[in-house]
Design an enzyme around this catalytic site. Structure first.
Site, PDB file in Angstrom:
ATOM      1  N   THR A 127      91.160  67.845  88.934  1.00  0.00           N
ATOM      2  CA  THR A 127      92.625  67.831  88.947  1.00  0.00           C
ATOM      3  C   THR A 127      93.213  69.009  88.168  1.00  0.00           C
ATOM      4  O   THR A 127      92.599  69.497  87.207  1.00  0.00           O
ATOM      5  CB  THR A 127      93.117  66.504  88.309  1.00  0.00           C
ATOM      6  OG1 THR A 127      94.521  66.586  88.057  1.00  0.00           O
ATOM      7  CG2 THR A 127      92.424  66.209  86.988  1.00  0.00           C
ATOM      8  N   ASP A 128      94.423  69.405  88.544  1.00  0.00           N
ATOM      9  CA  ASP A 128      95.111  70.467  87.800  1.00  0.00           C
ATOM     10  C   ASP A 128      95.464  70.026  86.376  1.00  0.00           C
ATOM     11  O   ASP A 128      95.734  70.859  85.503  1.00  0.00           O
ATOM     12  CB  ASP A 128      96.367  70.941  88.548  1.00  0.00           C
ATOM     13  CG  ASP A 128      97.397  69.854  88.807  1.00  0.00           C
ATOM     14  OD1 ASP A 128      97.158  68.685  88.435  1.00  0.00           O
ATOM     15  OD2 ASP A 128      98.450  70.175  89.401  1.00  0.00           O
ATOM     16  N   GLU A 129      95.445  68.690  86.136  1.00  0.00           N
ATOM     17  CA  GLU A 129      95.856  68.202  84.814  1.00  0.00           C
ATOM     18  C   GLU A 129      94.917  68.653  83.700  1.00  0.00           C
ATOM     19  O   GLU A 129      95.279  68.600  82.525  1.00  0.00           O
ATOM     20  CB  GLU A 129      95.981  66.674  84.821  1.00  0.00           C
ATOM     21  CG  GLU A 129      96.979  66.207  85.862  1.00  0.00           C
ATOM     22  CD  GLU A 129      97.544  64.817  85.625  1.00  0.00           C
ATOM     23  OE1 GLU A 129      97.344  64.251  84.546  1.00  0.00           O
ATOM     24  OE2 GLU A 129      98.209  64.315  86.537  1.00  0.00           O
ATOM     25  N   TYR A 155      93.281  60.603  80.285  1.00  0.00           N
ATOM     26  CA  TYR A 155      92.789  60.795  81.664  1.00  0.00           C
ATOM     27  C   TYR A 155      92.326  62.234  81.881  1.00  0.00           C
ATOM     28  O   TYR A 155      91.193  62.480  82.296  1.00  0.00           O
ATOM     29  CB  TYR A 155      93.890  60.437  82.684  1.00  0.00           C
ATOM     30  CG  TYR A 155      93.641  61.037  84.061  1.00  0.00           C
ATOM     31  CD1 TYR A 155      92.594  60.581  84.859  1.00  0.00           C
ATOM     32  CD2 TYR A 155      94.441  62.077  84.557  1.00  0.00           C
ATOM     33  CE1 TYR A 155      92.342  61.139  86.111  1.00  0.00           C
ATOM     34  CE2 TYR A 155      94.204  62.639  85.797  1.00  0.00           C
ATOM     35  CZ  TYR A 155      93.151  62.168  86.573  1.00  0.00           C
ATOM     36  OH  TYR A 155      92.904  62.735  87.806  1.00  0.00           O
ATOM     37  N   LYS A 159      88.573  63.895  82.608  1.00  0.00           N
ATOM     38  CA  LYS A 159      88.254  64.713  83.800  1.00  0.00           C
ATOM     39  C   LYS A 159      87.731  66.083  83.362  1.00  0.00           C
ATOM     40  O   LYS A 159      86.791  66.622  83.950  1.00  0.00           O
ATOM     41  CB  LYS A 159      89.495  64.880  84.693  1.00  0.00           C
ATOM     42  CG  LYS A 159      89.929  63.631  85.437  1.00  0.00           C
ATOM     43  CD  LYS A 159      88.917  63.115  86.454  1.00  0.00           C
ATOM     44  CE  LYS A 159      88.747  64.028  87.641  1.00  0.00           C
ATOM     45  NZ  LYS A 159      87.839  63.421  88.666  1.00  0.00           N
TER      46      LYS A 159
HETATM   47  P1  NAD Z   1      92.003  56.135  93.107  1.00  0.00           P
HETATM   48  O1  NAD Z   1      92.215  55.511  91.775  1.00  0.00           O
HETATM   49  O2  NAD Z   1      92.896  55.769  94.236  1.00  0.00           O
HETATM   50  O3  NAD Z   1      90.499  55.851  93.594  1.00  0.00           O
HETATM   51  C1  NAD Z   1      89.404  55.897  92.730  1.00  0.00           C
HETATM   52  C2  NAD Z   1      88.266  55.118  93.378  1.00  0.00           C
HETATM   53  O4  NAD Z   1      87.105  55.202  92.533  1.00  0.00           O
HETATM   54  C3  NAD Z   1      88.565  53.631  93.566  1.00  0.00           C
HETATM   55  O5  NAD Z   1      88.216  53.215  94.874  1.00  0.00           O
HETATM   56  C4  NAD Z   1      87.673  52.946  92.527  1.00  0.00           C
HETATM   57  O6  NAD Z   1      87.245  51.646  92.915  1.00  0.00           O
HETATM   58  C5  NAD Z   1      86.508  53.922  92.442  1.00  0.00           C
HETATM   59  N1  NAD Z   1      85.777  53.829  91.159  1.00  0.00           N
HETATM   60  C6  NAD Z   1      86.319  53.798  89.911  1.00  0.00           C
HETATM   61  N2  NAD Z   1      85.335  53.682  88.995  1.00  0.00           N
HETATM   62  C7  NAD Z   1      84.163  53.680  89.671  1.00  0.00           C
HETATM   63  C8  NAD Z   1      82.792  53.603  89.270  1.00  0.00           C
HETATM   64  N3  NAD Z   1      82.451  53.511  87.979  1.00  0.00           N
HETATM   65  N4  NAD Z   1      81.834  53.653  90.232  1.00  0.00           N
HETATM   66  C9  NAD Z   1      82.172  53.723  91.544  1.00  0.00           C
HETATM   67  N5  NAD Z   1      83.456  53.776  91.983  1.00  0.00           N
HETATM   68  C10 NAD Z   1      84.431  53.761  91.050  1.00  0.00           C
HETATM   69  O7  NAD Z   1      92.013  57.702  92.835  1.00  0.00           O
HETATM   70  P2  NAD Z   1      92.445  58.902  93.795  1.00  0.00           P
HETATM   71  O8  NAD Z   1      93.873  59.192  93.597  1.00  0.00           O
HETATM   72  O9  NAD Z   1      91.926  58.647  95.147  1.00  0.00           O
HETATM   73  O10 NAD Z   1      91.625  60.092  93.111  1.00  0.00           O
HETATM   74  C11 NAD Z   1      90.313  60.417  93.552  1.00  0.00           C
HETATM   75  C12 NAD Z   1      89.811  61.607  92.751  1.00  0.00           C
HETATM   76  O11 NAD Z   1      90.669  62.713  92.947  1.00  0.00           O
HETATM   77  C13 NAD Z   1      89.759  61.354  91.251  1.00  0.00           C
HETATM   78  O12 NAD Z   1      88.589  61.953  90.748  1.00  0.00           O
HETATM   79  C14 NAD Z   1      90.998  62.081  90.718  1.00  0.00           C
HETATM   80  O13 NAD Z   1      90.798  62.535  89.402  1.00  0.00           O
HETATM   81  C15 NAD Z   1      91.112  63.227  91.697  1.00  0.00           C
HETATM   82  N6  NAD Z   1      92.476  63.756  91.914  1.00  0.00           N
HETATM   83  C16 NAD Z   1      93.502  62.916  92.271  1.00  0.00           C
HETATM   84  C17 NAD Z   1      94.765  63.460  92.520  1.00  0.00           C
HETATM   85  C18 NAD Z   1      95.933  62.582  92.949  1.00  0.00           C
HETATM   86  O14 NAD Z   1      97.051  63.080  93.059  1.00  0.00           O
HETATM   87  N7  NAD Z   1      95.737  61.289  93.208  1.00  0.00           N
HETATM   88  C19 NAD Z   1      94.979  64.824  92.392  1.00  0.00           C
HETATM   89  C20 NAD Z   1      93.915  65.645  92.011  1.00  0.00           C
HETATM   90  C21 NAD Z   1      92.663  65.093  91.793  1.00  0.00           C
HETATM   91  O1  TDX Z   2     107.050  54.944  87.200  1.00  0.00           O
HETATM   92  C1  TDX Z   2     106.912  56.188  87.111  1.00  0.00           C
HETATM   93  N1  TDX Z   2     107.987  56.963  86.803  1.00  0.00           N
HETATM   94  C2  TDX Z   2     107.921  58.310  86.659  1.00  0.00           C
HETATM   95  O2  TDX Z   2     108.923  58.964  86.372  1.00  0.00           O
HETATM   96  C3  TDX Z   2     105.636  56.842  87.339  1.00  0.00           C
HETATM   97  C4  TDX Z   2     104.420  56.045  87.700  1.00  0.00           C
HETATM   98  C5  TDX Z   2     105.581  58.207  87.199  1.00  0.00           C
HETATM   99  N2  TDX Z   2     106.670  58.931  86.850  1.00  0.00           N
HETATM  100  C6  TDX Z   2     106.546  60.390  86.687  1.00  0.00           C
HETATM  101  C7  TDX Z   2     105.407  60.846  85.791  1.00  0.00           C
HETATM  102  C8  TDX Z   2     105.005  62.166  86.409  1.00  0.00           C
HETATM  103  O3  TDX Z   2     105.815  63.215  85.903  1.00  0.00           O
HETATM  104  O4  TDX Z   2     106.233  60.924  87.979  1.00  0.00           O
HETATM  105  C9  TDX Z   2     105.291  62.004  87.889  1.00  0.00           C
HETATM  106  C10 TDX Z   2     104.074  61.654  88.713  1.00  0.00           C
HETATM  107  O5  TDX Z   2     103.421  60.574  88.079  1.00  0.00           O
HETATM  108  P1  TDX Z   2     102.088  59.913  88.688  1.00  0.00           P
HETATM  109  O6  TDX Z   2     102.335  59.548  90.102  1.00  0.00           O
HETATM  110  O7  TDX Z   2     101.622  58.865  87.738  1.00  0.00           O
HETATM  111  O8  TDX Z   2     101.102  61.178  88.730  1.00  0.00           O
HETATM  112  P2  TDX Z   2     100.580  62.161  87.583  1.00  0.00           P
HETATM  113  O9  TDX Z   2     100.644  61.540  86.245  1.00  0.00           O
HETATM  114  O10 TDX Z   2     101.257  63.475  87.782  1.00  0.00           O
HETATM  115  O11 TDX Z   2      99.009  62.264  88.010  1.00  0.00           O
HETATM  116  C11 TDX Z   2      98.622  62.320  89.407  1.00  0.00           C
HETATM  117  O12 TDX Z   2      98.369  63.635  89.805  1.00  0.00           O
HETATM  118  C12 TDX Z   2      97.208  64.264  89.303  1.00  0.00           C
HETATM  119  C13 TDX Z   2      97.406  61.445  89.671  1.00  0.00           C
HETATM  120  O13 TDX Z   2      97.675  60.121  89.260  1.00  0.00           O
HETATM  121  C14 TDX Z   2      96.184  61.995  88.995  1.00  0.00           C
HETATM  122  O14 TDX Z   2      95.036  61.204  89.329  1.00  0.00           O
HETATM  123  C15 TDX Z   2      95.966  63.405  89.459  1.00  0.00           C
HETATM  124  O15 TDX Z   2      94.903  63.983  88.780  1.00  0.00           O
END
Ligand code: NAD
Ligand code: TDX
Length: 342
Positions: A127-129, A155, A159
């Site tokens: 992730t970019d975070e 988090y 990562k």
């Molecule tokens: P998500 O939380 O929707 O899914 C995570 C999945 O991993 C779930 O199905 C969960 O059951 C499984 N999991 C958790 N712990 C586990 C374990 N110990 N063993 C096996 N499975 C396990 O997350 P997501 O949003 O789909 O993110 C997927 C990946 O992409 C993550 O690594 C996250 O850091 C990365 N990522 C997410 C975003 C975003 O915007 N959502 C952006 C950049 C990177």
């Molecule tokens: O209730 C809310 N109100 C609000 O203002 C929530 C849940 C979020 N927010 C804000 C926080 C952030 O600035 O919105 C923005 C986005 O929040 P999230 O959807 O929780 O995402 P973020 O924290 O940016 O992280 C996501 O992007 C990077 C994913 O959850 C991560 O897994 C990924 O790595």
């Protein structure tokens, strides 16, 4: 035939990745591996498991070495795409233990098994975070692959630790690893604890939407199918040991995201938005410079935010049973801890 272990395949992005490969009829065997935590949902894969004989599901934990070894031998795993993670920043603020366990220890166990089994490719989905936060008023400053890692939440720290382990296995053990770092995704099957699906489903339930702080934090939003396509591109064409940033060149404040959703759903701001206490340590701005993946591998996003956000909202309208089921049970307890009296 290539046999790809997809960890976290029942989550948001993992299930979209599997769906993309099945729909494209890529000639690969897919082993969808997931612990099915609160965020994992087999319903995300059900239709695909019924229609594709090259897709199998295994319930398991990436921290469990013997299960991984068994799956490896049974399915002749040749590659790994590692999505499995605890992924929600707010939950990591409440309790960081599960994040260290899965995102750090789990990544180490998976790397060790992959190394022992002489994996052909190991792609770490990150992730970019991990880069921390950017100056708000210097729009020309973006995250590149050489930006120092300065994670600000438990988090993102977990990562970053996982990414560092992956890097170390390349340098120390010459493992064939790749790392991608993507900005915020949105789209179908997104768990409704995250901003966009939470706001869309709250409005459908007649609830208010909770905007943190002043609502001016910026994220770079990318449609999930573009992220999945970028991962597939890196898996097939990326250079081992390299990091590839993935982004949408699409910086938007949370306020503008909220306005867009409210407009699309015909909900007036005054009746539906509530400002709540800010997230602790809330990163102010993320923005990705994705020129490396564009110049080296030819990948660019195909979806425009203006249309893909409408497709996403419509998906939640069409899949009410899916999100109502997800929003019950364990989630209700979390919602109350997170938002009541905030
Ligand atoms: P998500 O939380 O929707 O899914 C995570 C999945 O991993 C779930 O199905 C969960 O059951 C499984 N999991 C958790 N712990 C586990 C374990 N110990 N063993 C096996 N499975 C396990 O997350 P997501 O949003 O789909 O993110 C997927 C990946 O992409 C993550 O690594 C996250 O850091 C990365 N990522 C997410 C975003 C975003 O915007 N959502 C952006 C950049 C990177
Ligand atoms: O209730 C809310 N109100 C609000 O203002 C929530 C849940 C979020 N927010 C804000 C926080 C952030 O600035 O919105 C923005 C986005 O929040 P999230 O959807 O929780 O995402 P973020 O924290 O940016 O992280 C996501 O992007 C990077 C994913 O959850 C991560 O897994 C990924 O790595």
């Amino acid at each position: 035939m290539r046999s790809i272990l997809v960890t976290g395949a029942a989550g948001f992005i993992g299930s979209n990745f599997v769906r993309m490969l099945v729909n494209r009829a890529e000639p690969v065997k897919l082993v969808a591996f997931d612990k099915l935590t609160y965020a994992g949902n087999l319903a995300n894969l059900d239709d695909l498991l019924k229609k594709d004989k090259h897709l199998v599901f295994v319930k398991g934990d990436i921290c469990d070495q013997s299960t991984l070894e068994r799956v490896w031998d049974e399915h002749g795993i040749t590659e790994v795409v590692h999505f499995a993670a605890e992924s929600h920043v707010d939950r990591s603020i409440i309790s960081s233990g599960p994040f260290i366990h899965t995102n750090v220890v789990g990544t180490q166990v998976l790397l060790d098994v992959a190394r022992a089994k002489k994996v052909d490719k190991f792609l770490q989905v990150s992730t970019d975070e991990v880069y921390g936060t950017l100056p708000y008023d210097q729009k020309e400053v973006m995250f590149t692959e050489t930006t120092p890692l300065e994670p600000n939440s438990p988090y993102s720290a977990s990562k970053a630790a996982g990414d560092c382990l992956v890097r170390s296995y390349f340098h120390t053990h010459h493992m064939p690893v790749l790392t991608t770092r993507c900005s915020n995704n949105y789209g179908p099957y997104h768990f409704p604890e995250k901003l966009i699906p939470l706001f869309v489903t709250n409005l459908m339930e007649g609830k208010k939407v909770p905007l943190y702080g002043d609502g001016l934090n910026i994220r770079d939003w990318l449609y999930v199918e573009d992220h999945c396509d970028a991962i597939w591109t890196v898996l097939n064409k990326g250079r081992f040991g390299e990091v590839y940033n993935i982004g949408g060149n699409n910086e938007i404040t949370n306020r503008v995201i909220t306005e867009t959703i409210l407009r699309e759903m015909n909900c007036p701001w005054d009746q539906h938005v509530t400002y709540v206490q800010d997230r602790a340590g809330h990163d102010r701005r993320y923005a990705i410079d994705a020129s490396k993946i564009k110049n080296e591998l030819g990948w660019t996003p195909k979806h425009r935010f203006e249309t893909a956000i409408k497709t996403t909202i419509q998906w939640y309208r069409d899949h009410e049973a899916w999100w109502r089921n997800v929003k019950s049970g364990e989630y209700l307890k979390y919602y109350e801890t997170q938002y009541v009296n905030r």
